[in-house]
Design a protein around this motif. Structure first.
Motif, PDB file in Angstrom:
ATOM      1  N   SER A 146       2.390   7.040  -6.617  1.00 45.54           N
ATOM      2  CA  SER A 146       1.305   7.821  -7.211  1.00 45.54           C
ATOM      3  C   SER A 146       1.308   9.274  -6.735  1.00 45.54           C
ATOM      4  O   SER A 146       0.832  10.156  -7.425  1.00 45.54           O
ATOM      5  CB  SER A 146      -0.050   7.170  -6.895  1.00 45.54           C
ATOM      6  N   LYS A 147       1.837   9.527  -5.532  1.00 45.45           N
ATOM      7  CA  LYS A 147       1.801  10.894  -4.993  1.00 45.45           C
ATOM      8  C   LYS A 147       3.163  11.558  -5.085  1.00 45.45           C
ATOM      9  O   LYS A 147       4.187  10.881  -5.139  1.00 45.45           O
ATOM     10  CB  LYS A 147       1.368  10.842  -3.523  1.00 45.45           C
ATOM     11  N   ALA A 148       3.151  12.871  -5.047  1.00 44.94           N
ATOM     12  CA  ALA A 148       4.412  13.607  -5.177  1.00 44.94           C
ATOM     13  C   ALA A 148       5.178  13.644  -3.858  1.00 44.94           C
ATOM     14  O   ALA A 148       6.396  13.678  -3.854  1.00 44.94           O
ATOM     15  CB  ALA A 148       4.144  15.023  -5.658  1.00 44.94           C
ATOM     16  N   GLU A 149       4.445  13.635  -2.731  1.00 41.90           N
ATOM     17  CA  GLU A 149       5.166  13.755  -1.449  1.00 41.90           C
ATOM     18  C   GLU A 149       5.594  12.376  -0.939  1.00 41.90           C
ATOM     19  O   GLU A 149       5.112  11.348  -1.430  1.00 41.90           O
ATOM     20  CB  GLU A 149       4.313  14.488  -0.406  1.00 41.90           C
ATOM     21  N   PHE A 150       6.478  12.388   0.040  1.00 44.84           N
ATOM     22  CA  PHE A 150       6.929  11.139   0.644  1.00 44.84           C
ATOM     23  C   PHE A 150       5.800  10.571   1.481  1.00 44.84           C
ATOM     24  O   PHE A 150       5.103  11.299   2.175  1.00 44.84           O
ATOM     25  CB  PHE A 150       8.131  11.397   1.552  1.00 44.84           C
ATOM     26  N   SER A 151       5.615   9.246   1.434  1.00 46.69           N
ATOM     27  CA  SER A 151       4.565   8.666   2.260  1.00 46.69           C
ATOM     28  C   SER A 151       5.095   8.468   3.672  1.00 46.69           C
ATOM     29  O   SER A 151       6.299   8.449   3.901  1.00 46.69           O
ATOM     30  CB  SER A 151       4.106   7.333   1.673  1.00 46.69           C
ATOM     31  N   GLN A 152       4.145   8.315   4.609  1.00 45.77           N
ATOM     32  CA  GLN A 152       4.553   8.215   6.008  1.00 45.77           C
ATOM     33  C   GLN A 152       5.007   6.818   6.355  1.00 45.77           C
ATOM     34  O   GLN A 152       4.288   5.848   6.152  1.00 45.77           O
ATOM     35  CB  GLN A 152       3.384   8.612   6.891  1.00 45.77           C
ATOM     36  N   LEU A 153       6.200   6.723   6.869  1.00 48.66           N
ATOM     37  CA  LEU A 153       6.740   5.452   7.323  1.00 48.66           C
ATOM     38  C   LEU A 153       7.412   5.716   8.660  1.00 48.66           C
ATOM     39  O   LEU A 153       7.750   6.856   8.950  1.00 48.66           O
ATOM     40  CB  LEU A 153       7.768   4.932   6.319  1.00 48.66           C
ATOM     41  N   PRO A 154       7.584   4.667   9.480  1.00 48.28           N
ATOM     42  CA  PRO A 154       8.293   4.904  10.741  1.00 48.28           C
ATOM     43  C   PRO A 154       9.655   5.537  10.460  1.00 48.28           C
ATOM     44  O   PRO A 154      10.297   5.194   9.464  1.00 48.28           O
ATOM     45  CB  PRO A 154       8.470   3.498  11.316  1.00 48.28           C
TER      46      PRO A 154
ATOM     47  N   GLU B 226       0.838  -1.199   0.000  1.00 47.72           N
ATOM     48  CA  GLU B 226       0.000   0.000   0.000  1.00 47.72           C
ATOM     49  C   GLU B 226       0.880   1.259   0.000  1.00 47.72           C
ATOM     50  O   GLU B 226       0.626   2.231  -0.724  1.00 47.72           O
ATOM     51  CB  GLU B 226      -0.890  -0.039   1.243  1.00 47.72           C
ATOM     52  N   ARG B 227       1.941   1.230   0.808  1.00 44.69           N
ATOM     53  CA  ARG B 227       2.849   2.384   0.860  1.00 44.69           C
ATOM     54  C   ARG B 227       3.557   2.596  -0.475  1.00 44.69           C
ATOM     55  O   ARG B 227       3.757   3.727  -0.923  1.00 44.69           O
ATOM     56  CB  ARG B 227       3.909   2.196   1.963  1.00 44.69           C
ATOM     57  N   LEU B 228       3.920   1.508  -1.120  1.00 44.97           N
ATOM     58  CA  LEU B 228       4.593   1.616  -2.413  1.00 44.97           C
ATOM     59  C   LEU B 228       3.656   2.264  -3.429  1.00 44.97           C
ATOM     60  O   LEU B 228       4.068   3.117  -4.220  1.00 44.97           O
ATOM     61  CB  LEU B 228       5.039   0.238  -2.905  1.00 44.97           C
ATOM     62  N   ALA B 229       2.369   1.865  -3.364  1.00 47.25           N
ATOM     63  CA  ALA B 229       1.395   2.451  -4.279  1.00 47.25           C
ATOM     64  C   ALA B 229       1.290   3.954  -4.040  1.00 47.25           C
ATOM     65  O   ALA B 229       1.270   4.753  -4.977  1.00 47.25           O
ATOM     66  CB  ALA B 229       0.035   1.784  -4.092  1.00 47.25           C
ATOM     67  N   LEU B 230       1.238   4.337  -2.753  1.00 43.83           N
ATOM     68  CA  LEU B 230       1.185   5.761  -2.410  1.00 43.83           C
ATOM     69  C   LEU B 230       2.437   6.476  -2.916  1.00 43.83           C
ATOM     70  O   LEU B 230       2.382   7.570  -3.475  1.00 43.83           O
ATOM     71  CB  LEU B 230       1.108   5.938  -0.898  1.00 43.83           C
ATOM     72  N   GLU B 231       3.553   5.814  -2.704  1.00 41.47           N
ATOM     73  CA  GLU B 231       4.839   6.418  -3.022  1.00 41.47           C
ATOM     74  C   GLU B 231       4.959   6.707  -4.507  1.00 41.47           C
ATOM     75  O   GLU B 231       5.496   7.737  -4.912  1.00 41.47           O
ATOM     76  CB  GLU B 231       5.939   5.448  -2.587  1.00 41.47           C
TER      77      GLU B 231
ATOM     78  N   LEU C 129       9.897  -5.177  -1.944  1.00 41.82           N
ATOM     79  CA  LEU C 129       9.052  -4.002  -1.720  1.00 41.82           C
ATOM     80  C   LEU C 129       9.855  -2.864  -1.110  1.00 41.82           C
ATOM     81  O   LEU C 129       9.757  -1.712  -1.537  1.00 41.82           O
ATOM     82  CB  LEU C 129       7.872  -4.359  -0.814  1.00 41.82           C
ATOM     83  N   LEU C 130      10.673  -3.197  -0.106  1.00 42.63           N
ATOM     84  CA  LEU C 130      11.474  -2.161   0.554  1.00 42.63           C
ATOM     85  C   LEU C 130      12.443  -1.516  -0.438  1.00 42.63           C
ATOM     86  O   LEU C 130      12.653  -0.310  -0.437  1.00 42.63           O
ATOM     87  CB  LEU C 130      12.263  -2.766   1.710  1.00 42.63           C
ATOM     88  N   LYS C 131      12.981  -2.339  -1.313  1.00 42.41           N
ATOM     89  CA  LYS C 131      13.918  -1.814  -2.300  1.00 42.41           C
ATOM     90  C   LYS C 131      13.207  -0.858  -3.261  1.00 42.41           C
ATOM     91  O   LYS C 131      13.705   0.216  -3.579  1.00 42.41           O
ATOM     92  CB  LYS C 131      14.538  -2.979  -3.071  1.00 42.41           C
TER      93      LYS C 131
END
Lengths: 190, 190
Positions: free
Chosen positions: A90-98, A83-88, A125-127
């Motif tokens: 598709s959106k211009a800003e950085f997604s929230q991660l710990p 889900e975070r990768l999809a956000l990352e 995924l992390l890569k």
């Protein structure tokens, strides 16, 4: 300064890993231990079937001696990262991660891949996330000026990687930018 | 790039000559011109090292012309495509184009100084992302990586000025350290 050159500009990644190791993680102990006082505080008691919270450094130590299973944090799962990768992407800003996700994820995947579901998929995924974010911080470089640069949600490892040259580049910009205010007395060159 | 008296960089940046036109006669200084004249006559044009030019310009004994590394021709080239200008070729190997420009900027009056600052900052920003890209690319290649990535890239690398070279190595080292950490393992540690 007596400090070796590579250490002057920023903290090293292993040092960041050490800092991240202070975070608590859940483990399922395989040995019993009474509540014990360590320098950073008391941890335990460990009673085998019950989960316990200990710092990551202790968890890795126990894990390497096969005395516990590590329960990976909820964000270290295929669903969440997908889900975070999809956000990352598709959106211009950085997604929230710990803040220290890179360090924690690396330690757990390195020490306890058998406790994580689908570790290879998570590694990929992390890569991917890392590369997507790198591309963004590269774009951030173009907005750099001598005063400030704001990249929200950047994580500790990423900040550390770009710190040395961002700081230097901003320093150079400070010198070649002319302030609107009248310049200081002209003889400051001497 | 700093103004500090003890900054070696600042001293090196002053190691350039600028064309000065004397406004008054100066007796017994003809040797500066390199000729056999005894005196310097008004309206004589002599290339003087920057550190000497300062005091003459500030004391209104001489005027100076914008030096070749910042001439209209170079400005046009920078405006067209900053990345294809070889800054090192303009100020000599290891020269500090930005440092030199900054000193000239301080000698100029308000309006041309602002223009100069604009050119410096614009050039710096335009070249920065390519610089970082290449530094990270070279960090990924490892120590044995060759420079076979095309003529344009190589041309750009050879054209870096001293300040940019420093940034290049900062970015490269930092990317290398981070990459090393991602590939390291703690499994052997107990």
């Amino acid at each position: 300064m007596a400090l070796p050159v590579p250490l002057r500009t920023s903290v090293t990644p292993p040092e960041l890993e050490l800092i991240a190791s202070e975070q608590l993680v859940e483990i399922i102990p395989l040995i019993a231990m009474e509540r014990t006082a360590f320098i950073s505080g008391p941890y335990g008691p460990l009673r085998p079937p019950t989960k316990a919270k200990v710092p990551i450094w202790m968890a890795t130590n126990l894990k390497l001696k096969k005395k516990c299973h590590i329960v990976p944090p909820s964000w270290l799962s295929v669903d969440f990262l997908q889900e975070r990768l999809a956000l990352e992407t598709s959106k211009a800003e950085f997604s929230q991660l710990p803040f220290r996700f890179a360090e924690v994820a690396k330690i757990i995947l390195d020490i306890a891949p058998d406790d994580v579901e689908n570790p290879d998929k998570i590694r990929y995924l992390l890569k991917d996330i890392r590369q997507a974010r790198q591309a963004k911080s590269r774009e951030g470089l173009q907005m750099i000026d001598h005063n400030e640069l704001s990249l929200a949600n950047l994580c500790s490892m990423e900040i550390n990687e770009i710190r040395p040259f961002f700081v230097r580049a901003m320093g150079v910009l400070t010198h070649i930018t002319r302030e609107a205010a009248p310049a200081e007395p002209q003889f400051d060159g001497f | 790039m700093e103004d500090e008296y003890y900054s070696v960089e600042s001293i090196l940046a002053e190691n350039q000559k600028i064309q000065c036109t004397f406004k008054i006669d100066i007796p017994d200084m003809g040797h500066l011109e390199g000729g056999n004249e005894r005196d310097i006559k008004a309206n004589n044009k002599i290339p003087l090292p920057l550190w000497m030019a300062y005091i003459l310009i500030y004391s209104d004994y001489a005027d100076f012309t914008i030096p070749a590394p910042f001439s209209a021709k170079v400005r046009n080239a920078l405006n067209a495509e900053a990345k294809s200008v070889r800054l090192s070729g303009l100020v000599g190997a290891g020269g500090l184009w930005y440092g030199f420009g900054k000193i000239i900027m301080k000698l100029l009056a308000d309006a041309p100084a602002n223009e100069m600052s604009n050119i410096l900052t614009k050039t710096f920003k335009n070249r920065l992302s390519e610089l970082i890209d290449q530094a990270q690319h070279f960090a990924a290649l490892g120590p044995a990586g060759g420079g076979q990535s095309g003529d344009v890239a190589q041309n750009f690398r050879e054209g870096l000025d001293g300040t940019e070279r420093e940034l290049f190595s900062l970015a490269q080292d930092s990317a290398k350290r981070t990459k090393q950490w991602y590939e390291s393992t703690d499994r052997g540690r107990r």
